[in-house]
Design an enzyme around this catalytic site. Structure first.
Site, PDB file in Angstrom:
ATOM      1  N   ARG A 108       0.812  -1.227   0.000  1.00 40.82           N
ATOM      2  CA  ARG A 108       0.000   0.000   0.000  1.00 40.82           C
ATOM      3  C   ARG A 108       0.839   1.268   0.000  1.00 40.82           C
ATOM      4  O   ARG A 108       0.354   2.353   0.356  1.00 40.82           O
ATOM      5  CB  ARG A 108      -0.986   0.019   1.176  1.00 40.82           C
ATOM      6  CG  ARG A 108      -1.994  -1.125   1.142  1.00 40.82           C
ATOM      7  CD  ARG A 108      -3.070  -0.936   2.201  1.00 40.82           C
ATOM      8  NE  ARG A 108      -4.069  -2.001   2.132  1.00 40.82           N
ATOM      9  CZ  ARG A 108      -3.999  -3.139   2.806  1.00 40.82           C
ATOM     10  NH1 ARG A 108      -2.966  -3.354   3.618  1.00 40.82           N
ATOM     11  NH2 ARG A 108      -4.939  -4.049   2.697  1.00 40.82           N
ATOM     12  N   LYS A 148       1.694  11.550 -10.697  1.00 36.23           N
ATOM     13  CA  LYS A 148       0.911  10.669 -11.559  1.00 36.23           C
ATOM     14  C   LYS A 148       1.766   9.463 -11.926  1.00 36.23           C
ATOM     15  O   LYS A 148       2.828   9.609 -12.541  1.00 36.23           O
ATOM     16  CB  LYS A 148       0.485  11.392 -12.844  1.00 36.23           C
ATOM     17  CG  LYS A 148      -0.760  12.223 -12.726  1.00 36.23           C
ATOM     18  CD  LYS A 148      -1.169  12.703 -14.118  1.00 36.23           C
ATOM     19  CE  LYS A 148      -2.463  13.454 -14.102  1.00 36.23           C
ATOM     20  NZ  LYS A 148      -2.873  13.888 -15.463  1.00 36.23           N
ATOM     21  N   GLU A 173      -6.173  16.502  -9.874  1.00 35.73           N
ATOM     22  CA  GLU A 173      -6.739  16.843 -11.184  1.00 35.73           C
ATOM     23  C   GLU A 173      -8.266  16.949 -11.162  1.00 35.73           C
ATOM     24  O   GLU A 173      -8.973  16.344 -11.953  1.00 35.73           O
ATOM     25  CB  GLU A 173      -6.290  15.825 -12.240  1.00 35.73           C
ATOM     26  CG  GLU A 173      -6.421  16.341 -13.676  1.00 35.73           C
ATOM     27  CD  GLU A 173      -5.816  15.393 -14.681  1.00 35.73           C
ATOM     28  OE1 GLU A 173      -4.677  15.645 -15.097  1.00 35.73           O
ATOM     29  OE2 GLU A 173      -6.478  14.407 -15.062  1.00 35.73           O
ATOM     30  N   ARG A 219      -5.495  21.495 -12.795  1.00 33.33           N
ATOM     31  CA  ARG A 219      -4.405  20.609 -13.181  1.00 33.33           C
ATOM     32  C   ARG A 219      -4.647  20.010 -14.572  1.00 33.33           C
ATOM     33  O   ARG A 219      -3.701  19.588 -15.241  1.00 33.33           O
ATOM     34  CB  ARG A 219      -4.201  19.489 -12.149  1.00 33.33           C
ATOM     35  CG  ARG A 219      -3.012  18.607 -12.511  1.00 33.33           C
ATOM     36  CD  ARG A 219      -2.553  17.683 -11.418  1.00 33.33           C
ATOM     37  NE  ARG A 219      -1.454  16.868 -11.895  1.00 33.33           N
ATOM     38  CZ  ARG A 219      -0.727  16.062 -11.145  1.00 33.33           C
ATOM     39  NH1 ARG A 219      -0.969  15.962  -9.854  1.00 33.33           N
ATOM     40  NH2 ARG A 219       0.257  15.353 -11.659  1.00 33.33           N
ATOM     41  N   ASN A 255      -2.784  18.834 -19.370  1.00 39.65           N
ATOM     42  CA  ASN A 255      -3.104  17.875 -20.432  1.00 39.65           C
ATOM     43  C   ASN A 255      -3.121  18.513 -21.813  1.00 39.65           C
ATOM     44  O   ASN A 255      -3.483  17.855 -22.794  1.00 39.65           O
ATOM     45  CB  ASN A 255      -4.474  17.224 -20.167  1.00 39.65           C
ATOM     46  CG  ASN A 255      -4.471  16.340 -18.934  1.00 39.65           C
ATOM     47  OD1 ASN A 255      -3.494  15.669 -18.646  1.00 39.65           O
ATOM     48  ND2 ASN A 255      -5.570  16.362 -18.188  1.00 39.65           N
ATOM     49  N   HIS A 277      -2.457  16.619 -25.038  1.00 40.73           N
ATOM     50  CA  HIS A 277      -2.432  15.187 -24.753  1.00 40.73           C
ATOM     51  C   HIS A 277      -3.663  14.434 -25.256  1.00 40.73           C
ATOM     52  O   HIS A 277      -3.555  13.255 -25.597  1.00 40.73           O
ATOM     53  CB  HIS A 277      -2.255  14.954 -23.247  1.00 40.73           C
ATOM     54  CG  HIS A 277      -0.867  15.230 -22.770  1.00 40.73           C
ATOM     55  ND1 HIS A 277      -0.321  16.496 -22.755  1.00 40.73           N
ATOM     56  CD2 HIS A 277       0.102  14.397 -22.303  1.00 40.73           C
ATOM     57  CE1 HIS A 277       0.914  16.436 -22.289  1.00 40.73           C
ATOM     58  NE2 HIS A 277       1.198  15.187 -22.014  1.00 40.73           N
TER      59      HIS A 277
END
Length: 341
Positions: A113, A135, A223, A227, A231, A234
Protein backbone atom coordinates in the site's frame (compact mmCIF):
# COMPACT_ATOMS: atom_id res chain seq x y z
CA UNK A 1 18.62 25.13 -6.91
CA UNK A 2 15.75 23.67 -4.93
CA UNK A 3 11.99 23.85 -5.34
CA UNK A 4 9.63 22.67 -2.62
CA UNK A 5 6.42 20.88 -3.62
CA UNK A 6 4.06 21.94 -0.83
CA UNK A 7 1.41 19.24 -0.37
CA UNK A 8 1.13 18.94 3.40
CA UNK A 9 2.24 15.50 4.56
CA UNK A 10 3.07 14.57 0.95
CA UNK A 11 5.48 17.48 0.42
CA UNK A 12 8.90 16.88 -1.11
CA UNK A 13 11.87 18.69 -2.61
CA UNK A 14 12.85 18.97 -6.26
CA UNK A 15 16.60 19.37 -6.66
CA UNK A 16 17.85 20.89 -9.94
CA UNK A 17 21.63 20.85 -10.18
CA UNK A 18 24.40 19.50 -12.39
CA UNK A 19 26.09 16.51 -10.75
CA UNK A 20 23.28 15.93 -8.25
CA UNK A 21 22.91 12.24 -9.19
CA UNK A 22 26.38 11.57 -7.78
CA UNK A 23 25.33 13.29 -4.53
CA UNK A 24 22.09 11.36 -4.06
CA UNK A 25 23.09 9.84 -0.70
CA UNK A 26 23.50 13.38 0.67
CA UNK A 27 20.01 14.27 -0.46
CA UNK A 28 17.96 11.26 0.62
CA UNK A 29 18.14 8.16 2.80
CA UNK A 30 19.72 5.35 0.76
CA UNK A 31 20.91 3.40 3.79
CA UNK A 32 18.23 0.70 3.39
CA UNK A 33 17.00 -1.67 0.70
CA UNK A 34 16.58 0.27 -2.53
CA UNK A 35 15.35 -1.24 -5.79
CA UNK A 36 16.81 0.83 -8.63
CA UNK A 37 14.58 0.48 -11.69
CA UNK A 38 15.92 1.54 -15.08
CA UNK A 39 15.61 0.43 -18.70
CA UNK A 40 18.09 -0.91 -21.22
CA UNK A 41 18.08 2.36 -23.17
CA UNK A 42 19.41 4.39 -20.23
CA UNK A 43 23.22 4.58 -20.00
CA UNK A 44 24.04 1.96 -17.31
CA UNK A 45 26.46 4.29 -15.53
CA UNK A 46 23.53 6.34 -14.20
CA UNK A 47 21.98 3.43 -12.34
CA UNK A 48 25.44 2.32 -11.19
CA UNK A 49 26.18 5.80 -9.85
CA UNK A 50 23.09 5.50 -7.66
CA UNK A 51 23.68 1.87 -6.67
CA UNK A 52 27.17 2.68 -5.41
CA UNK A 53 25.59 5.06 -2.90
CA UNK A 54 23.01 2.56 -1.60
CA UNK A 55 23.54 0.50 1.52
CA UNK A 56 21.56 -2.42 0.10
CA UNK A 57 20.99 -1.60 -3.54
CA UNK A 58 19.38 -3.93 -6.08
CA UNK A 59 19.03 -3.37 -9.82
CA UNK A 60 16.13 -4.18 -12.14
CA UNK A 61 16.49 -3.40 -15.85
CA UNK A 62 13.34 -3.47 -17.98
CA UNK A 63 13.09 -3.22 -21.79
CA UNK A 64 13.11 0.28 -23.23
CA UNK A 65 9.86 1.67 -24.57
CA UNK A 66 6.18 2.11 -23.85
CA UNK A 67 5.71 -1.68 -23.84
CA UNK A 68 7.23 -1.80 -20.35
CA UNK A 69 4.27 0.14 -18.96
CA UNK A 70 2.28 -3.08 -18.88
CA UNK A 71 0.60 -5.25 -16.27
CA UNK A 72 3.19 -7.98 -16.90
CA UNK A 73 6.23 -5.74 -16.31
CA UNK A 74 4.55 -4.06 -13.32
CA UNK A 75 4.06 -7.53 -11.82
CA UNK A 76 7.74 -8.26 -12.47
CA UNK A 77 8.73 -5.23 -10.39
CA UNK A 78 6.37 -6.23 -7.58
CA UNK A 79 7.63 -9.83 -7.65
CA UNK A 80 11.21 -8.58 -7.36
CA UNK A 81 10.31 -6.47 -4.32
CA UNK A 82 8.64 -9.46 -2.72
CA UNK A 83 11.52 -11.81 -3.57
CA UNK A 84 14.00 -9.41 -1.94
CA UNK A 85 11.76 -9.15 1.14
CA UNK A 86 11.31 -5.39 0.90
CA UNK A 87 9.47 -3.85 3.83
CA UNK A 88 7.56 -0.64 4.35
CA UNK A 89 10.71 1.25 5.34
CA UNK A 90 12.48 0.41 2.05
CA UNK A 91 12.36 2.32 -1.25
CA UNK A 92 12.12 2.22 -5.03
CA UNK A 93 14.21 4.56 -7.18
CA UNK A 94 13.45 5.29 -10.85
CA UNK A 95 16.45 6.14 -13.05
CA UNK A 96 15.34 6.99 -16.56
CA UNK A 97 12.51 8.63 -18.44
CA UNK A 98 8.77 8.82 -18.12
CA UNK A 99 8.16 5.11 -18.74
CA UNK A 100 10.49 4.07 -15.93
CA UNK A 101 9.09 6.72 -13.59
CA UNK A 102 5.48 5.73 -14.24
CA UNK A 103 6.19 2.01 -13.90
CA UNK A 104 8.41 2.20 -10.81
CA UNK A 105 6.14 4.75 -9.18
CA UNK A 106 3.03 2.64 -9.63
CA UNK A 107 4.89 -0.39 -8.22
CA UNK A 108 5.96 1.68 -5.20
CA UNK A 109 2.38 2.91 -4.75
CA UNK A 110 1.02 -0.64 -4.91
CA UNK A 111 3.55 -2.61 -2.85
CA UNK A 112 2.43 -2.86 0.80
CA UNK A 113 0.00 0.00 0.00
CA UNK A 114 2.92 2.33 -0.59
CA UNK A 115 6.66 2.59 0.05
CA UNK A 116 9.10 5.46 -0.54
CA UNK A 117 9.76 6.39 -4.14
CA UNK A 118 12.60 8.50 -5.56
CA UNK A 119 12.70 10.01 -9.05
CA UNK A 120 16.02 10.46 -10.88
CA UNK A 121 14.85 11.57 -14.35
CA UNK A 122 17.40 11.33 -17.17
CA UNK A 123 15.35 12.52 -20.18
CA UNK A 124 14.16 15.98 -21.09
CA UNK A 125 10.52 14.95 -20.94
CA UNK A 126 10.83 13.50 -17.45
CA UNK A 127 12.95 16.39 -16.18
CA UNK A 128 10.54 19.11 -17.31
CA UNK A 129 7.30 17.31 -16.54
CA UNK A 130 6.62 13.67 -15.71
CA UNK A 131 8.93 13.24 -12.69
CA UNK A 132 6.93 15.63 -10.51
CA UNK A 133 3.26 15.72 -9.65
CA UNK A 134 2.67 12.15 -8.54
CA UNK A 135 0.91 10.67 -11.56
CA UNK A 136 2.02 7.03 -11.89
CA UNK A 137 0.42 4.55 -14.26
CA UNK A 138 0.61 1.65 -16.69
CA UNK A 139 -1.20 0.97 -19.95
CA UNK A 140 -3.89 -1.63 -20.53
CA UNK A 141 -5.38 -3.08 -23.74
CA UNK A 142 -3.84 -0.36 -25.89
CA UNK A 143 -5.14 2.49 -23.70
CA UNK A 144 -2.44 4.74 -22.28
CA UNK A 145 -2.17 5.36 -18.51
CA UNK A 146 -5.61 3.87 -17.82
CA UNK A 147 -4.45 2.01 -14.65
CA UNK A 148 -2.62 4.10 -12.08
CA UNK A 149 -2.66 6.30 -9.02
CA UNK A 150 -1.74 9.69 -7.62
CA UNK A 151 1.35 8.86 -5.56
CA UNK A 152 3.89 11.54 -4.76
CA UNK A 153 7.63 10.80 -4.76
CA UNK A 154 9.71 11.40 -1.65
CA UNK A 155 12.32 13.33 -3.63
CA UNK A 156 13.00 14.32 -7.25
CA UNK A 157 16.62 14.84 -8.33
CA UNK A 158 17.01 16.55 -11.71
CA UNK A 159 20.59 16.36 -12.98
CA UNK A 160 20.80 18.22 -16.34
CA UNK A 161 24.20 16.60 -17.00
CA UNK A 162 22.42 13.31 -17.75
CA UNK A 163 20.84 14.91 -20.83
CA UNK A 164 24.22 15.01 -22.59
CA UNK A 165 23.88 11.32 -23.54
CA UNK A 166 20.32 11.70 -24.81
CA UNK A 167 19.80 11.38 -28.60
CA UNK A 168 18.94 14.77 -30.07
CA UNK A 169 15.52 13.59 -31.25
CA UNK A 170 14.51 12.50 -27.75
CA UNK A 171 15.96 15.69 -26.29
CA UNK A 172 13.80 17.81 -28.61
CA UNK A 173 10.68 15.68 -28.13
CA UNK A 174 10.85 16.14 -24.38
CA UNK A 175 10.94 19.91 -24.77
CA UNK A 176 7.40 19.75 -26.19
CA UNK A 177 6.19 19.42 -22.57
CA UNK A 178 8.04 22.63 -21.68
CA UNK A 179 6.52 24.39 -24.67
CA UNK A 180 3.13 23.18 -23.41
CA UNK A 181 3.79 24.94 -20.10
CA UNK A 182 4.74 28.12 -21.90
CA UNK A 183 1.57 28.16 -23.98
CA UNK A 184 -0.83 27.44 -21.11
CA UNK A 185 0.67 29.52 -18.33
CA UNK A 186 4.24 30.84 -18.69
CA UNK A 187 4.78 33.58 -21.32
CA UNK A 188 8.40 33.92 -20.16
CA UNK A 189 9.03 30.27 -21.04
CA UNK A 190 7.34 30.63 -24.44
CA UNK A 191 9.50 33.67 -25.20
CA UNK A 192 12.67 31.65 -24.60
CA UNK A 193 11.54 29.07 -27.14
CA UNK A 194 10.60 31.72 -29.69
CA UNK A 195 13.51 34.15 -29.33
CA UNK A 196 16.44 32.53 -27.53
CA UNK A 197 18.96 29.74 -28.05
CA UNK A 198 17.45 26.58 -26.55
CA UNK A 199 20.69 24.88 -25.46
CA UNK A 200 22.11 27.99 -23.84
CA UNK A 201 18.92 28.43 -21.81
CA UNK A 202 18.31 24.79 -20.94
CA UNK A 203 18.56 25.10 -17.15
CA UNK A 204 16.23 28.11 -17.22
CA UNK A 205 13.74 26.11 -19.31
CA UNK A 206 13.90 23.22 -16.83
CA UNK A 207 13.40 25.56 -13.88
CA UNK A 208 10.46 27.49 -15.35
CA UNK A 209 8.75 24.27 -16.47
CA UNK A 210 9.10 22.70 -13.03
CA UNK A 211 7.99 25.91 -11.31
CA UNK A 212 4.83 26.13 -13.44
CA UNK A 213 3.87 22.50 -12.88
CA UNK A 214 4.66 22.74 -9.16
CA UNK A 215 2.28 25.67 -8.77
CA UNK A 216 -0.50 23.87 -10.67
CA UNK A 217 -0.11 20.62 -8.67
CA UNK A 218 -0.12 22.48 -5.35
CA UNK A 219 -3.48 24.01 -6.29
CA UNK A 220 -5.03 20.80 -7.65
CA UNK A 221 -3.13 17.63 -6.70
CA UNK A 222 -5.65 15.08 -7.99
CA UNK A 223 -6.74 16.84 -11.18
CA UNK A 224 -10.20 18.04 -10.21
CA UNK A 225 -9.80 21.40 -11.95
CA UNK A 226 -6.87 23.51 -13.15
CA UNK A 227 -4.41 20.61 -13.18
CA UNK A 228 -6.19 19.50 -16.34
CA UNK A 229 -4.37 22.39 -18.05
CA UNK A 230 -1.28 20.16 -17.97
CA UNK A 231 -3.10 17.88 -20.43
CA UNK A 232 -2.74 20.45 -23.21
CA UNK A 233 -1.89 18.56 -26.39
CA UNK A 234 -2.43 15.19 -24.75
CA UNK A 235 -6.01 14.36 -25.76
CA UNK A 236 -5.21 14.50 -29.46
CA UNK A 237 -1.56 13.60 -28.81
CA UNK A 238 -2.47 10.27 -27.21
CA UNK A 239 -4.69 9.52 -30.21
CA UNK A 240 -1.79 10.25 -32.55
CA UNK A 241 0.54 8.16 -30.41
CA UNK A 242 -1.83 5.17 -30.46
CA UNK A 243 -2.33 5.47 -34.22
CA UNK A 244 1.19 6.29 -35.38
CA UNK A 245 3.53 6.12 -32.39
CA UNK A 246 6.72 4.06 -32.27
CA UNK A 247 4.76 0.98 -31.23
CA UNK A 248 3.06 0.95 -34.63
CA UNK A 249 6.26 0.25 -36.55
CA UNK A 250 9.05 1.96 -38.47
CA UNK A 251 8.73 5.69 -38.87
CA UNK A 252 6.58 6.06 -35.74
CA UNK A 253 6.52 9.11 -33.51
CA UNK A 254 7.81 9.66 -29.97
CA UNK A 255 5.44 10.67 -27.17
CA UNK A 256 6.68 14.27 -27.06
CA UNK A 257 6.37 14.59 -30.83
CA UNK A 258 2.75 13.43 -30.57
CA UNK A 259 2.02 15.92 -27.79
CA UNK A 260 3.50 18.73 -29.90
CA UNK A 261 1.27 17.81 -32.84
CA UNK A 262 -1.68 17.44 -30.47
CA UNK A 263 -1.31 21.05 -29.34
CA UNK A 264 -1.90 22.56 -32.77
CA UNK A 265 -5.64 21.81 -33.10
CA UNK A 266 -6.24 23.30 -29.66
CA UNK A 267 -4.72 26.72 -30.44
CA UNK A 268 -7.52 29.06 -31.49
CA UNK A 269 -5.44 31.73 -33.22
CA UNK A 270 -4.08 30.86 -36.65
CA UNK A 271 -1.33 33.40 -36.05
CA UNK A 272 -0.29 31.65 -32.84
CA UNK A 273 -0.49 28.29 -34.61
CA UNK A 274 2.04 29.58 -37.15
CA UNK A 275 4.33 30.82 -34.35
CA UNK A 276 4.15 27.42 -32.65
CA UNK A 277 4.86 25.61 -35.93
CA UNK A 278 7.96 27.81 -36.31
CA UNK A 279 9.13 26.74 -32.82
CA UNK A 280 8.50 23.06 -33.62
CA UNK A 281 10.58 23.48 -36.76
CA UNK A 282 13.31 25.23 -34.74
CA UNK A 283 13.37 22.23 -32.37
CA UNK A 284 13.41 19.76 -35.25
CA UNK A 285 10.01 18.34 -34.33
CA UNK A 286 7.63 16.97 -37.00
CA UNK A 287 4.81 19.14 -38.34
CA UNK A 288 2.83 16.29 -39.93
CA UNK A 289 1.86 12.70 -39.17
CA UNK A 290 1.21 9.78 -41.47
CA UNK A 291 -1.95 8.31 -39.91
CA UNK A 292 -5.39 9.57 -40.82
CA UNK A 293 -7.61 11.78 -38.63
CA UNK A 294 -10.15 8.93 -38.60
CA UNK A 295 -7.57 6.58 -37.03
CA UNK A 296 -6.65 9.20 -34.44
CA UNK A 297 -10.19 10.00 -33.31
CA UNK A 298 -11.00 6.29 -33.06
CA UNK A 299 -8.29 5.90 -30.41
CA UNK A 300 -9.39 9.06 -28.59
CA UNK A 301 -12.74 7.48 -27.72
CA UNK A 302 -11.01 5.68 -24.81
CA UNK A 303 -9.52 8.87 -23.38
CA UNK A 304 -9.89 9.26 -19.59
CA UNK A 305 -11.03 12.86 -20.08
CA UNK A 306 -14.20 11.72 -21.84
CA UNK A 307 -17.42 11.85 -19.82
CA UNK A 308 -21.03 11.59 -20.93
CA UNK A 309 -20.15 11.81 -24.60
CA UNK A 310 -18.08 14.97 -24.05
CA UNK A 311 -14.32 15.53 -23.90
CA UNK A 312 -12.69 18.02 -21.56
CA UNK A 313 -9.95 19.55 -23.68
CA UNK A 314 -7.42 22.31 -23.06
CA UNK A 315 -7.49 25.18 -25.51
CA UNK A 316 -5.27 28.24 -25.81
CA UNK A 317 -6.45 31.70 -26.88
CA UNK A 318 -3.10 33.46 -26.54
CA UNK A 319 0.30 32.76 -25.04
CA UNK A 320 0.05 31.95 -21.34
CA UNK A 321 -3.73 31.61 -21.30
CA UNK A 322 -4.99 28.05 -21.38
CA UNK A 323 -8.56 27.16 -20.49
CA UNK A 324 -10.76 24.08 -20.24
CA UNK A 325 -13.62 23.42 -22.62
CA UNK A 326 -16.12 20.58 -22.96
CA UNK A 327 -16.72 19.55 -26.57
CA UNK A 328 -18.40 16.60 -28.23
CA UNK A 329 -16.77 13.96 -30.37
CA UNK A 330 -17.76 15.54 -33.68
CA UNK A 331 -16.28 18.91 -32.69
CA UNK A 332 -13.05 17.19 -31.67
CA UNK A 333 -12.91 15.29 -34.97
CA UNK A 334 -13.30 18.51 -36.95
CA UNK A 335 -10.52 20.19 -34.97
CA UNK A 336 -8.17 17.28 -35.69
CA UNK A 337 -8.99 17.27 -39.39
CA UNK A 338 -8.67 21.03 -39.67
CA UNK A 339 -5.22 21.14 -38.08
CA UNK A 340 -3.67 19.16 -40.92
CA UNK A 341 -5.06 21.28 -43.76
Amino acid sequence: MKLAMNLGTRSYDIILKDGSLARASQLCNLNRKVLVVTDDGVPPEYAQTLLQQCGQGHLLVVPQGEGSKSVAVWQTVLARLLQLDFGRSDAVAAVGGGVVGDLAGFAAASYMRGIDFFQFPTTTLSQVDSSIGGKVAINLAGTKNIVGAFYQPSLVVVDPATLTTLPRRQFAAGLAEALKAGLTGSPELFEIFEKEDIDENLERILFLSLLYKKQIVEQDETEQGNRMLLNFGHTVGHGIEAACGLGTGAGGLLHGECVALGMLPMIESKTLQRRVRAILKKLGLPLKYSCTPAEIVKHMQHDKKRSGGKFTVVRVKKVGEGYLESIDFEELRLLVEGSQK
